[in-house]
Scaffold this active site. Structure first.
Site, short mmCIF file in Angstrom:
data_model
loop_
_atom_site.label_atom_id
_atom_site.label_comp_id
_atom_site.label_asym_id
_atom_site.label_seq_id
_atom_site.Cartn_x
_atom_site.Cartn_y
_atom_site.Cartn_z
N GLU A 178 75.25 -12.74 66.90
CA GLU A 178 74.43 -11.53 67.05
C GLU A 178 73.25 -11.50 66.10
O GLU A 178 72.15 -11.07 66.46
CB GLU A 178 75.30 -10.29 66.87
CG GLU A 178 76.25 -9.99 68.01
CD GLU A 178 77.55 -10.78 67.96
OE1 GLU A 178 78.38 -10.62 68.87
OE2 GLU A 178 77.72 -11.57 67.00
N HIS B 281 86.45 -2.08 70.22
CA HIS B 281 85.69 -2.01 71.47
C HIS B 281 85.44 -0.56 71.89
O HIS B 281 85.16 -0.31 73.06
CB HIS B 281 86.42 -2.74 72.60
CG HIS B 281 86.54 -4.22 72.40
ND1 HIS B 281 87.46 -4.78 71.56
CD2 HIS B 281 85.83 -5.25 72.93
CE1 HIS B 281 87.35 -6.09 71.59
NE2 HIS B 281 86.35 -6.41 72.40
#
Length: 658
Positions: free
Chosen positions: A397, A464
């Site tokens: 990322e 998540h």
């Protein structure tokens, strides 16, 4: 040093000498000024001039270079006016950052230089993005980026090398192995014999160069650049050199063994090269005196100009305004033809139409290409736009956020899908320290949208399910958008992509396939920073965003006698606080619902702003309702207990009864 084997004409040999002499003489002058207190800090590159000068001379002027503290020779070889450098080092307006950053922490499009930030690593990924833009624009360009041996331990280094290798990017990774990271010797920094060996693990060509031999540096880099322009690929170059002075001048060099200092002093790149030129009758004593006199006069003239410049006068309005690049919002009205679609469909349609509108827009993210992303938002995009513009990324990322910044620097737009908003922590540094600060620092726009699938209620557990918008609403320079409806999502995403500033675009996963709305099929835009008034009433003002908006409306369906103003913020930065003020002045009561945990969230700031600006209109304390101060649990019973949804109704009724 062996200079004789390099077949270069004498004019070029002399140019390389004067190009090294210039930064050396500037540095010697700066060390005097530092002792006099006329500059605040100095990171010396004395003894390493051959690297910066050799690389910059081999590069074409239109090719980007991303240097570090000890690469003054890059700036002088690119012929930046010295008074501007001197003004920069003194924090004055004729520098490149208007006094907002120091030393070499700046970039300049005019000279195709992008300076460092103190976190070091992100600029390697930025170089990837610049090189990618060059490839997509079909330019035969090399991008050179510098780092030190210490920064090769950073994760960003490895991520950037991996991305460059996988994508075949023409990036010249220049590692200056100068022996010490501040005081830590290389023996305590890495175990491999040579840093160039690290390239092998990424399938990358690598070379070791004597960084103190200007002819070796120039000849080898010139050859590599010519080859990389025709055969794009990344190359890792380790320059063996030494740092003759402290990390910065205050550090000193007492930790360095004297024998080591003496050995490298004998390898001084300028003195050895000067001796060679004299022995070959290429440089005479008289010529050398003339060169030095000319440089002394130039340095003194430009210093005089910089010293005569006034100190920066702060203007609060200008400081705040320059955090963001000016953006003229262009309204594109919705067409008459609508279709009842889900939130996920609206985002996909908006993204597709923006790709059609902007041929310089690139989408990047894990699994976004053939697979279509884990939520299938980019399904079919490869067939429509090709793999060059719809790019699967490795799981890195940080490097991809940085690469998005590099694309922006080289004139392109980027949308990065953060596969789950939770994973943004792995890319946090370049978001808050590079994207957010670049325009304020040196007027570089970060034309980047980061899509953030977020939120709980889907039994996805602690990694998540976060809705972490507050991490970014706190950071000046970022914009944060958080729609609750398909219509808003499509129009706001279009505007976010048009906006040249960095935007975090939050998309609640629980709403993706549960919320439907009639949405115009054609392209349209909606303004950022404009809340939506969903219901009107005089009893109370209710403010929320994202899934919270739907929880509010569900609660009001159960309590039909409650007449409330319901405000969907839609955008958290910029924030339409005036809409909240206007409502509170009418109703006298305010309750704010957020899905995020309470402390430090957006509800806290709205509450404080209302207390400061509307206190006399309030008939009750402002009430905040938020989720528990715990990580988000997995089991449905635990998650339901965690979420603020179950506590909103009682809090609302209590406030109404106050």
């Amino acid at each position: 040093m062996d200079y004789g084997k390099y077949d270069l004409d004498n004019a070029l040999k002399l140019r390389l000498y004067t190009s090294m002499l210039k930064p050396r003489m500037i540095e010697e002058k700066m060390l005097i000024l530092l002792r006099q207190g006329k500059i605040s800090k100095w990171f010396s590159g004395i003894g390493q001039e051959a690297i910066a000068v050799g690389v910059a001379t081999a590069m074409a002027t239109e090719e980007y270079i991303l240097p570090m503290h000890r690469n003054l020779g890059v700036f002088t070889t690119r012929d930046i006016p010295l008074y501007r450098l001197f003004s920069q080092w003194q924090g004055k307006a004729n520098g490149f950052t208007n006094g907002r950053d120091r030393s070499f922490h700046f970039g300049t499009q005019a000279y195709k230089i992008v300076g460092m930030i103190s976190h070091l690593g992100p600029q390697l990924g930025v170089a990837d993005g610049i090189a990618l833009a060059g490839l997509l624009q079909e330019k035969k360009e090399v991008t050179a980026v510098f780092t030190g041996e210490g920064a090769t331990s950073e994760g960003d280094f490895h991520e950037a090398l991996n991305v460059a290798a996988v994508w075949g990017l023409p990036v010249l990774f220049c590692v200056e192995n100068n022996g010490y990271g501040l005081s830590t010797p290389t023996s305590e920094q890495f175990k491999c014999e040579h840093l160039a060996d690290k390239g092998k693990g990424y399938g990358m060509e690598s070379h070791i160069i004597d960084g103190n031999n200007i002819l070796e540096v120039y000849t080898k880099i010139d050859s590599l650049c010519k080859s990389m322009r025709e055969n794009p690929r990344p190359v890792l170059v380790e320059f063996k050199t030494f740092r003759m002075r402290g990390h910065e001048e205050a550090s000193g060099t007492k930790y360095v063994p004297q024998e080591l200092m003496d050995r490298w002093a004998a390898k001084d790149p300028l003195e050895n090269y000067s001796a060679y030129l004299r022995d070959e009758n290429i440089l005479t004593e008289a010529q050398d005196v003339v060169y030095k006199k000319q440089l002394i006069a130039e340095i003194d003239e430009h210093l005089k100009k910089a010293f005569a410049e006034q100190e920066v006068v702060p203007d609060t309005f200008t400081e705040i305004r320059n955090v963001y690049k000016d953006f003229e919002y262009e309204e594109v009205g919705p067409g008459p033809v609508t279709k009842n679609i889900r939130l996920v469909d609206a985002i996909s349609a908006g993204l597709r139409q923006s790709m059609q509108l902007h041929d310089n827009l690139v989408i990047m993210g894990q699994d976004v290409a053939e697979y279509g992303g884990v939520f299938k938002i980019t399904d079919g995009f490869v067939e429509a736009f090709g793999k060059e513009r719809v790019r699967n990324t490795p799981i890195c990322e940080s490097a991809i956020v940085s690469a998005a910044m590099g694309l922006s620097i080289h004139g392109m737009k980027a949308v990065m899908e953060m596969q789950f908003a939770d994973f943004v922590s792995s890319g946090f540094n370049p978001i808050v320290n590079y994207l957010a600060k670049s325009h304020y620092r040196w007027s570089a726009n970060a034309d980047v949208v980061i899509r953030m699938p977020c939120g709980g209620g889907v039994a996805a557990g602690p990694f998540h399910s976060q809705t972490n918008e507050a991490w970014f609403t706190k950071t000046p320079g970022l914009k944060v958008v958080y729609p609750a409806y398909p219509y808003d999502a499509k129009g706001l995403l279009a505007t976010a992509i048009n906006d040249p500033n960095p935007v975090l675009f939050f998309e609640h996963k629980g709403l993706y396939r549960s919320v439907y709305q009639n949405v115009p099929e054609d392209y349209y835009t909606l303004p950022l920073g404009k809340a939506s008034l969903l219901k009107e009433g005089d009893d109370i003002s209710i403010v929320s965003y994202g899934a919270g908006v739907h929880w509010v409306l569900e609660t009001l369906e159960k309590n039909k006698d409650v007449q409330a103003d319901v405000i969907d913020l839609r955008s958290l930065q910029p924030l339409d606080i005036d809409a909240v003020y206007d409502s509170v002045k009418k109703t006298g009561k305010l309750i704010i619902l957020q899905e995020d945990s309470l402390f430090g969230g957006i509800a806290s700031d709205i509450s404080a702003l209302v207390m400061e600006n509307c206190f006399e209109y309030l008939d009750a304390p402002v009430k905040r309702v938020a989720s528990l101060e715990t990580p988000i649990p997995f089991a449905k019973t635990l998650e339901d207990n965690y979420l603020s949804k179950g506590r909103f109704e009682s809090a609302l009724l209590q406030l109404l009864a106050y």
